[in-house]
Design a protein around this motif. Structure first.
Motif, PDB file in Angstrom:
ATOM      1  N   ALA A 147       0.549  -1.054  -0.444  1.00 21.98           N
ATOM      2  CA  ALA A 147      -0.114  -0.015   0.002  1.00 21.98           C
ATOM      3  C   ALA A 147       0.896   1.704  -0.018  1.00 21.98           C
ATOM      4  CB  ALA A 147      -0.796   0.143   1.447  1.00 21.98           C
ATOM      5  N   ASP A 148       2.302   1.463   0.271  1.00 21.92           N
ATOM      6  CA  ASP A 148       2.945   2.612   0.444  1.00 21.92           C
ATOM      7  C   ASP A 148       3.694   2.737  -1.027  1.00 21.92           C
ATOM      8  OD1 ASP A 148       4.127   4.159   1.625  1.00 21.92           O
ATOM      9  OD2 ASP A 148       5.831   3.517   2.286  1.00 21.92           O
ATOM     10  N   ARG A 149       2.793   3.182  -1.735  1.00 25.63           N
ATOM     11  CA  ARG A 149       3.374   3.694  -3.276  1.00 25.63           C
ATOM     12  C   ARG A 149       4.546   2.713  -3.899  1.00 25.63           C
ATOM     13  NH1 ARG A 149       0.236   8.521  -4.173  1.00 25.63           N
ATOM     14  NH2 ARG A 149      -0.260   9.271  -1.940  1.00 25.63           N
ATOM     15  N   PRO A 150       4.507   1.508  -3.645  1.00 23.06           N
ATOM     16  CA  PRO A 150       5.738   1.142  -4.844  1.00 23.06           C
ATOM     17  C   PRO A 150       5.797   1.250  -6.093  1.00 23.06           C
ATOM     18  CG  PRO A 150       4.327  -0.632  -4.569  1.00 23.06           C
ATOM     19  CD  PRO A 150       3.223   0.735  -4.241  1.00 23.06           C
ATOM     20  N   LYS A 151       6.577   1.655  -6.171  1.00 19.81           N
ATOM     21  CA  LYS A 151       7.511   2.111  -7.564  1.00 19.81           C
ATOM     22  C   LYS A 151       6.777   0.826  -8.770  1.00 19.81           C
ATOM     23  CE  LYS A 151      10.720   4.863  -7.014  1.00 19.81           C
ATOM     24  NZ  LYS A 151      12.610   5.110  -6.804  1.00 19.81           N
ATOM     25  N   GLN A 152       6.823  -0.178  -8.335  1.00 22.55           N
ATOM     26  CA  GLN A 152       6.016  -1.898  -9.385  1.00 22.55           C
ATOM     27  C   GLN A 152       5.849  -2.854  -8.020  1.00 22.55           C
ATOM     28  OE1 GLN A 152       9.029  -2.686 -12.344  1.00 22.55           O
ATOM     29  NE2 GLN A 152       7.729  -4.206 -13.126  1.00 22.55           N
ATOM     30  N   VAL A 153       5.522  -3.230  -8.936  1.00 22.65           N
ATOM     31  CA  VAL A 153       5.042  -4.809  -7.867  1.00 22.65           C
ATOM     32  C   VAL A 153       4.145  -5.466  -9.382  1.00 22.65           C
ATOM     33  CG1 VAL A 153       2.821  -6.231  -6.978  1.00 22.65           C
ATOM     34  CG2 VAL A 153       3.343  -3.624  -6.336  1.00 22.65           C
ATOM     35  N   ALA A 154       5.274  -7.009  -8.770  1.00 26.90           N
ATOM     36  CA  ALA A 154       5.270  -7.554  -9.700  1.00 26.90           C
ATOM     37  C   ALA A 154       5.314  -9.051  -9.576  1.00 26.90           C
ATOM     38  CB  ALA A 154       7.079  -7.868 -10.180  1.00 26.90           C
ATOM     39  N   LEU A 155       4.319  -9.804 -10.052  1.00 25.07           N
ATOM     40  CA  LEU A 155       3.915 -10.862  -9.174  1.00 25.07           C
ATOM     41  C   LEU A 155       3.992 -12.373 -10.261  1.00 25.07           C
ATOM     42  CD1 LEU A 155       1.115  -8.452  -9.280  1.00 25.07           C
ATOM     43  CD2 LEU A 155       0.872 -10.890  -6.761  1.00 25.07           C
ATOM     44  N   LEU A 156       4.680 -13.443  -9.121  1.00 24.68           N
ATOM     45  CA  LEU A 156       4.235 -14.509  -9.858  1.00 24.68           C
ATOM     46  C   LEU A 156       4.600 -15.645  -9.221  1.00 24.68           C
ATOM     47  CD1 LEU A 156       8.295 -16.011  -9.077  1.00 24.68           C
ATOM     48  CD2 LEU A 156       8.426 -13.512  -9.866  1.00 24.68           C
ATOM     49  N   GLY A 182      11.988  -8.160 -18.688  1.00 22.61           N
ATOM     50  CA  GLY A 182      12.468  -7.066 -19.359  1.00 22.61           C
ATOM     51  C   GLY A 182      11.698  -6.573 -18.319  1.00 22.61           C
ATOM     52  N   ARG A 183      10.293  -7.010 -17.903  1.00 21.58           N
ATOM     53  CA  ARG A 183       9.608  -6.582 -17.011  1.00 21.58           C
ATOM     54  C   ARG A 183      10.308  -6.279 -15.827  1.00 21.58           C
ATOM     55  NH1 ARG A 183       3.312  -7.748 -17.874  1.00 21.58           N
ATOM     56  NH2 ARG A 183       4.434  -9.746 -18.680  1.00 21.58           N
ATOM     57  N   PHE A 184      10.651  -7.637 -16.010  1.00 22.71           N
ATOM     58  CA  PHE A 184      11.954  -7.839 -13.937  1.00 22.71           C
ATOM     59  C   PHE A 184      12.796  -7.459 -13.989  1.00 22.71           C
ATOM     60  CE2 PHE A 184      13.643 -11.232 -10.912  1.00 22.71           C
ATOM     61  CZ  PHE A 184      12.159 -11.192 -10.139  1.00 22.71           C
ATOM     62  N   LEU A 185      13.675  -7.056 -14.605  1.00 18.83           N
ATOM     63  CA  LEU A 185      14.605  -6.484 -14.648  1.00 18.83           C
ATOM     64  C   LEU A 185      14.354  -4.521 -14.207  1.00 18.83           C
ATOM     65  CD1 LEU A 185      16.764  -7.420 -17.537  1.00 18.83           C
ATOM     66  CD2 LEU A 185      16.778  -7.644 -14.677  1.00 18.83           C
ATOM     67  N   GLN A 186      12.809  -4.786 -14.609  1.00 18.62           N
ATOM     68  CA  GLN A 186      12.790  -2.907 -13.950  1.00 18.62           C
ATOM     69  C   GLN A 186      12.532  -2.708 -12.567  1.00 18.62           C
ATOM     70  OE1 GLN A 186      11.791  -0.206 -15.941  1.00 18.62           O
ATOM     71  NE2 GLN A 186      13.376  -1.823 -17.990  1.00 18.62           N
ATOM     72  N   LEU A 187      12.699  -4.075 -11.924  1.00 20.03           N
ATOM     73  CA  LEU A 187      12.546  -4.348 -10.519  1.00 20.03           C
ATOM     74  C   LEU A 187      13.887  -3.532  -9.353  1.00 20.03           C
ATOM     75  CD1 LEU A 187      10.779  -7.806 -10.029  1.00 20.03           C
ATOM     76  CD2 LEU A 187       9.899  -4.720  -8.930  1.00 20.03           C
ATOM     77  N   GLY A 188      13.419  -3.157  -8.817  1.00 17.41           N
ATOM     78  CA  GLY A 188      14.661  -1.734  -7.843  1.00 17.41           C
ATOM     79  C   GLY A 188      14.622  -1.060  -6.687  1.00 17.41           C
ATOM     80  N   LYS A 189      14.795  -0.731  -6.031  1.00 19.27           N
ATOM     81  CA  LYS A 189      14.358  -0.171  -4.960  1.00 19.27           C
ATOM     82  C   LYS A 189      13.126   0.428  -5.327  1.00 19.27           C
ATOM     83  CE  LYS A 189      16.761   2.566  -1.383  1.00 19.27           C
ATOM     84  NZ  LYS A 189      17.605   3.581  -0.605  1.00 19.27           N
ATOM     85  N   GLY A 190      12.465  -0.039  -3.950  1.00 17.32           N
ATOM     86  CA  GLY A 190      10.656   1.081  -3.967  1.00 17.32           C
ATOM     87  C   GLY A 190       9.695   0.214  -4.268  1.00 17.32           C
ATOM     88  N   GLY A 191      10.729  -1.405  -5.550  1.00 18.75           N
ATOM     89  CA  GLY A 191       9.727  -2.269  -5.527  1.00 18.75           C
ATOM     90  C   GLY A 191       9.292  -3.594  -5.438  1.00 18.75           C
ATOM     91  N   VAL A 192       8.673  -4.196  -5.546  1.00 22.56           N
ATOM     92  CA  VAL A 192       7.849  -5.522  -4.758  1.00 22.56           C
ATOM     93  C   VAL A 192       8.005  -6.687  -5.821  1.00 22.56           C
ATOM     94  CG1 VAL A 192       5.938  -6.104  -2.952  1.00 22.56           C
ATOM     95  CG2 VAL A 192       6.540  -3.286  -2.710  1.00 22.56           C
ATOM     96  N   VAL A 193       7.971  -7.316  -5.319  1.00 22.66           N
ATOM     97  CA  VAL A 193       7.970  -8.654  -6.395  1.00 22.66           C
ATOM     98  C   VAL A 193       7.487  -9.301  -4.511  1.00 22.66           C
ATOM     99  CG1 VAL A 193      10.193  -9.875  -5.587  1.00 22.66           C
ATOM    100  CG2 VAL A 193       9.340 -10.890  -7.708  1.00 22.66           C
ATOM    101  N   VAL A 194       6.021 -10.100  -5.589  1.00 24.86           N
ATOM    102  CA  VAL A 194       5.608 -11.474  -4.717  1.00 24.86           C
ATOM    103  C   VAL A 194       5.457 -12.847  -5.035  1.00 24.86           C
ATOM    104  CG1 VAL A 194       2.976 -11.578  -4.007  1.00 24.86           C
ATOM    105  CG2 VAL A 194       3.641  -9.372  -3.813  1.00 24.86           C
ATOM    106  N   VAL A 195       6.221 -13.908  -4.396  1.00 24.42           N
ATOM    107  CA  VAL A 195       6.954 -15.298  -5.159  1.00 24.42           C
ATOM    108  C   VAL A 195       5.431 -15.735  -4.809  1.00 24.42           C
ATOM    109  CG1 VAL A 195       8.316 -16.749  -5.831  1.00 24.42           C
ATOM    110  CG2 VAL A 195       8.956 -14.590  -5.475  1.00 24.42           C
TER     111      VAL A 195
END
Length: 555
Positions: A128-137, A172-185
């Protein structure tokens, strides 16, 4: 209570160092419980006294006492699968539904003990804290639940993506993840190596890793910042019922935490998304036979789209009995597809039946002619090209008398050179087959002025509009159409979010008041327009620039 269950239940009581030991212990449970305290400490990256403190907290006077309890639990566990199977067969078929319901209710109730409340609260907070990107796999089965979570979060948060192949097609989309991003596995037993590798990669890039797994814990736990364990069991496959309940609880929690932001995004979805619902066949047949008066356009009522004919009767959108053409079997390329508008367009074309190739600058430098040609050559024939790649390349307004050549060239290369390179490469395979669809994503800045004040961006987008007209004229004889979309203000990526935030409440209100429909755009708004331009039956529409801006261009 088994040792591993007790560790789950008391996770929020542990110190950070003890929590590392607990996760290492559970990641390789029960084998890890038979190791020496020193060995477990090395695995967890802590000290032997920390391991002993954890054992003491669990009520054991010494490490050997802890190990003896672990060995007893292993012996019992080794017998339990066979015993459960024998009992299930002995019960026979009678009452299967009742047993299944009772078993799954018990699994749902187990969430109260398997998921530490503190970990759940942390999961809600980071989402909820305004992540730059959220990726789910997800894995073999859990991927479908990851898709559900992604689809629901996308209606509350911007920049949410389901990543089907994080180390393959979607890298490509996954490599965009960085500080401020969240990945849900999501990774459940028979844990998958790709999940572990993807989580480790995201962690190295600075993203927060949220793991949803079974209570035996996926190896992803080694990279996880937050772990939500779910008890899964059942015959013949593990029941995912508690996972679905956890997903719904997360979505509700995120919406409550996001507050007005989440509600505003849901409102935009409600006002933007239109889903044609199918009616019952009998009613549809009645509608077709009823020619007594005007009717609404709807499912089972294609003739409501009829236009007056010149020779009696009507000219309909699609002849009776023939379905509207789709993109099934067509090959599409969407550039700039890592996030935002590009990602939304790629998703829409895939839903329309196309085989979509996504490309972004993290994979190929599309301003480099040789690299672009090589990438397209590896694809084979292309039917549809959508040029989205571009943007302001991190720039802000600089007065023209202070603007450097390098800054000007960087924006033109990102927007205009990439468009030329990709169009040229795609046309080489379209021309011989006499069919193609090309769409340029320009900007309202190309028809008016840039809200950012970046001169090169306005120039590049105006040039794209002119390039579209020229391509329509040149390529029309070859069965290729070229059209352009000029989006208005679309909240679609970290750059536009930062721009929006910079306006402050008053500036945001003023911007929305200059939009006729009184809202900002979404990637889905742009994607629908692209879907129209690239449709097989849109072959008589070419050289057009469509403003998709909610009526902003009226003012």
């Amino acid at each position: 209570m088994p040792i591993n269950d007790e560790v789950f239940a008391r996770m929020d009581e542990l110190s950070p160092a003890e929590r590392k030991v607990a996760r290492a212990l559970l990641a390789a449970w029960p084998t890890s419980g038979t190791e020496s305290a020193a060995s477990l400490a090395r695995t967890a990256g802590t000290s032997t006294p920390t391991v002993l403190r954890l054992a003491s907290r669990l009520g054991f006077g010494s490490w050997p006492e802890f190990q003896a309890r672990v060995r007893d639990e292993i012996a019992d566990h080794l017998n339990s699968p066979l015993r459960r199977s024998q009992e299930g067969i002995a019960l026979g078929d009678g009452g299967t539904l009742g047993r299944a319901i009772a078993d799954r209710v018990a699994l749902v109730e187990s969430l109260g003990t398997s998921v530490p409340p503190s970990e759940f609260d942390r999961a809600v907070a980071v989402l909820a804290d305004r992540p730059k990107q959220v990726a789910l796999l997800g894995g073999y089965f859990s991927r479908y639940f990851a898709m559900v979570l992604a689809a629901q979060l996308d209606q509350i948060l911007p920049n949410v993506d389901f990543v089907a192949e994080p180390l393959g097609h979607d890298v490509g989309r996954f490599l965009q993840l960085g500080k401020g991003g969240v990945v849900v596995v999501m990774d459940f037993r028979r844990h998958e190596l790709v999940a572990q590798q993807a989580a480790a990669a995201a962690k190295r890039q600075g993203a927060t890793v949220l793991l949803i797994t079974d209570t035996s814990l996926s190896p992803v736990v080694e990279s996880a910042d937050i772990v939500l364990p779910v008890t899964v069991d059942g015959i013949p496959f593990d029941s995912m019922t508690p996972l679905l309940v956890l997903i719904e609880a997360l979505v509700e929690g995120v919406l409550r935490a996001a507050g007005p932001r989440g509600l505003e995004r849901m409102r935009q979805w409600e006002e933007s998304v239109r889903i044609t619902r199918a009616s019952r066949a009998a009613h549809a047949e009645e509608d077709v036979r009823d020619d007594t008066g005007p009717r609404e356009v709807g499912a089972g009522n294609v003739e409501a789209l009829a236009l007056p004919g010149t020779e009696g009767g009507a000219v309909s959108a699609a002849p009776a009995g023939r379905p509207v053409e789709t993109l099934d079997g067509r090959v599409a390329v969407v550039t700039g597809a890592a996030q935002g508008i590009g990602s939304g367009i790629a998703d829409r074309l895939a839903a329309d039946g196309a085989l979509v190739h996504r490309v972004d600058r993290s994979e190929v430098d599309l301003s480099d002619t040789a690299a672009t040609d090589a990438w397209f050559a590896g694809l084979g024939p292309v039917d549809v090209l959508v040029n989205v790649a571009g943007g302001v390349v991190g720039q802000t307004h600089t007065p023209i008398d202070e603007l450097s050549d390098e800054a000007w060239d960087a924006v033109l290369h990102a927007n205009l050179t990439t468009t030329r390179n990709c169009t040229r490469a795609a046309v080489r395979s379209m021309k011989p087959r006499g069919w193609g669809r090309i769409v340029m994503i320009a900007s309202g800045a190309g028809r008016s002025v840039s809200l950012t004040g970046i001169q090169a961006y306005t120039a590049a987008k105006a040039a794209q509009i002119g390039f579209t007209r020229q391509m329509a004229h040149e390529l029309g004889p070859h069965g290729i159409t070229a059209n352009c979309i000029a989006p208005g203000f679309v909240l679609s990526n970290p750059t536009t979010q930062a721009q929006w935030d910079s306006y402050g409440p008053e500036g945001q209100r003023a911007l929305v008041e200059r939009i006729a429909v009184r809202r900002t755009g979404t990637p889905h708004d742009i994607a629908r327009a692209v879907s129209f331009f690239v449709a097989p039956d849109a072959g008589w529409v070419s050289g057009q620039t469509l403003s998709v801006d909610g009526g902003h261009s009226l003012f």
